[in-house]
Design an enzyme around this catalytic site. Structure first.
Site, PDB file in Angstrom:
ATOM      1  CG  ASP A  39      -3.134  -0.953   0.122  1.00 52.86           C
ATOM      2  OD1 ASP A  39      -2.060  -0.721  -0.443  1.00 52.86           O
ATOM      3  OD2 ASP A  39      -3.502  -0.400   1.165  1.00 52.86           O
TER       4      ASP A  39
ATOM      5  CG  ASP B 132      -9.335  -0.901  -2.166  1.00 48.32           C
ATOM      6  OD1 ASP B 132      -9.040  -0.391  -1.072  1.00 48.32           O
ATOM      7  OD2 ASP B 132      -8.808  -1.946  -2.607  1.00 48.32           O
TER       8      ASP B 132
HETATM    9  C1  XBP Z   1      -6.314  -2.284   3.108  1.00 45.83           C
HETATM   10  C2  XBP Z   1      -4.993  -2.754   3.356  1.00 45.83           C
HETATM   11  C3  XBP Z   1      -4.204  -2.021   4.340  1.00 45.83           C
HETATM   12  C4  XBP Z   1      -2.725  -2.271   4.170  1.00 45.83           C
HETATM   13  C5  XBP Z   1      -1.973  -1.768   5.325  1.00 45.83           C
HETATM   14  O1  XBP Z   1      -6.249  -1.124   2.312  1.00 45.83           O
HETATM   15  O2  XBP Z   1      -4.607  -3.704   2.741  1.00 45.83           O
HETATM   16  O3  XBP Z   1      -4.629  -2.471   5.601  1.00 45.83           O
HETATM   17  O4  XBP Z   1      -2.456  -3.659   4.064  1.00 45.83           O
HETATM   18  O5  XBP Z   1      -2.103  -0.422   5.455  1.00 45.83           O
HETATM   19  P1  XBP Z   1      -7.307  -0.913   1.094  1.00 45.83           P
HETATM   20  P2  XBP Z   1      -1.793   0.224   6.860  1.00 45.83           P
HETATM   21  O6  XBP Z   1      -8.614  -0.494   1.760  1.00 45.83           O
HETATM   22  O7  XBP Z   1      -6.699   0.194   0.266  1.00 45.83           O
HETATM   23  O8  XBP Z   1      -7.411  -2.189   0.315  1.00 45.83           O
HETATM   24  O9  XBP Z   1      -0.606  -0.502   7.442  1.00 45.83           O
HETATM   25  O10 XBP Z   1      -1.478   1.680   6.569  1.00 45.83           O
HETATM   26  O11 XBP Z   1      -3.034   0.043   7.716  1.00 45.83           O
HETATM   27 MG    MG Z   2      -7.988  -3.400  -1.228  1.00 49.73          MG
END
Ligand code: XBP
Ligand code: MG
Length: 264
Positions: free
Chosen positions: A13, A11
């Site tokens: 974020d 993943d």
């Molecule tokens: C999940 C998130 C995203 C970001 C926002 O991503 O946390 O929704 O907060 O991104 P991940 P966008 O699957 O990498 O944990 O504004 O581009 O949607």
């Molecule tokens: Mg994440």
């Protein structure tokens, strides 16, 4: 079932880097510039993170806090426009102030490369945001390090649906049993497990307050020689490939439902 570990799927974020403060600031700056009167503090954003995807998150907030906005006849277009602006701000902020990767990430990438284990990305964030994070960390050709990169831009149903992981597995041409997933959030764990993957979870402040579904292993981070895991934590002092192979072997020896149970 007997499967060799062939790929590590990450993943973005919260897992590769602690990005959510940068997302939150980009949302707030966008709201202020648009004269919306919205402001998300850390606690509000922590709650809102349960909704995957920035556009969906803004819609959920409008429905909860701003009835006029929620009933706007052009709501879809408004949210799409705000989200474009937020993405531009977020990407610019990462280019101005690159974020360090979380402990152990760069080290594990190098170990996997040396061992011929594939690397992949499965994220619900926007594709441009992956570039904004990984370009400063790995240079212009960062994409070449990954056998598959799938983001929220390419899939319809975001986490906790399994789509992003299923698409990564399709591109890797691997079964879930040959891979491990790395996640930080409840939505992410559910998505990976729904695709049949065993999950190693490294929460951040933003996901610690959630009730996280049981994962194969849960750790504060993956550890590095300069930032080791505390004694007693599984894998301490650092989670290396040998340890991942051990955990993976445990996972494949266990019935799929049992993969949701901590192995150590
Ligand atoms: C999940 C998130 C995203 C970001 C926002 O991503 O946390 O929704 O907060 O991104 P991940 P966008 O699957 O990498 O944990 O504004 O581009 O949607
Ligand atoms: Mg994440």
């Amino acid at each position: 079932m007997n499967a060799e570990l062939r790929a590590l799927i990450f993943d973005v974020d919260g897992t590769l880097a602690d990005t959510e403060e940068f997302h939150r600031r980009a949302f707030n700056a966008t709201f202020t510039a648009a004269g919306l009167g919205w402001w998300w503090n850390r606690e509000t954003y922590r709650q809102l993170l349960r909704v995957a995807g920035g556009r969906q998150r803004m819609r959920a907030y409008a429905e909860r806090e701003d009835a006029d906005m929620a009933q706007h006849e052009d709501l879809d277009e408004l949210l799409a426009e705000l989200h474009v602006r937020k993405t531009i701000r977020y990407d610019a902020s990462l280019r101005e102030q690159p974020l360090p990767l979380r402990p152990g990430i760069a080290r594990l990438f190098a170990e996997a490369d040396a061992a011929g284990i594939l690397l992949a990305i499965a994220t619900t964030t926007t594709a441009a945001n992956v570039d904004a994070l990984l370009y400063p960390a790995f240079g212009r050709f960062w994409r070449d390090r990954f056998a598959a990169v799938v983001s929220g831009t390419e899939i319809k149903r975001l986490k906790p649906e399994p789509d992003v992981y299923l698409e990564v597995l399709r591109q890797l041409r691997l079964d879930a049993d040959a891979c491990l997933a790395f996640e930080d959030s409840a939505n992410g764990i559910r998505s990976a497990q729904a695709a049949g993957l065993a999950v190693i979870v490294t929460p951040t402040w933003y996901s610690l307050a959630e009730s996280l579904p049981p994962a194969l292993v849960s750790l504060p981070h993956l550890g590095d020689p300069g930032n080791p895991l505390p004694p007693g934590v599984p894998g301490a002092p650092i989670v290396d490939l040998a340890r991942l192979r051990e955990w993976h072997a445990h996972a494949v020896a266990t019935e799929p439902l049992g993969r949701a149970t901590a192995c150590c």
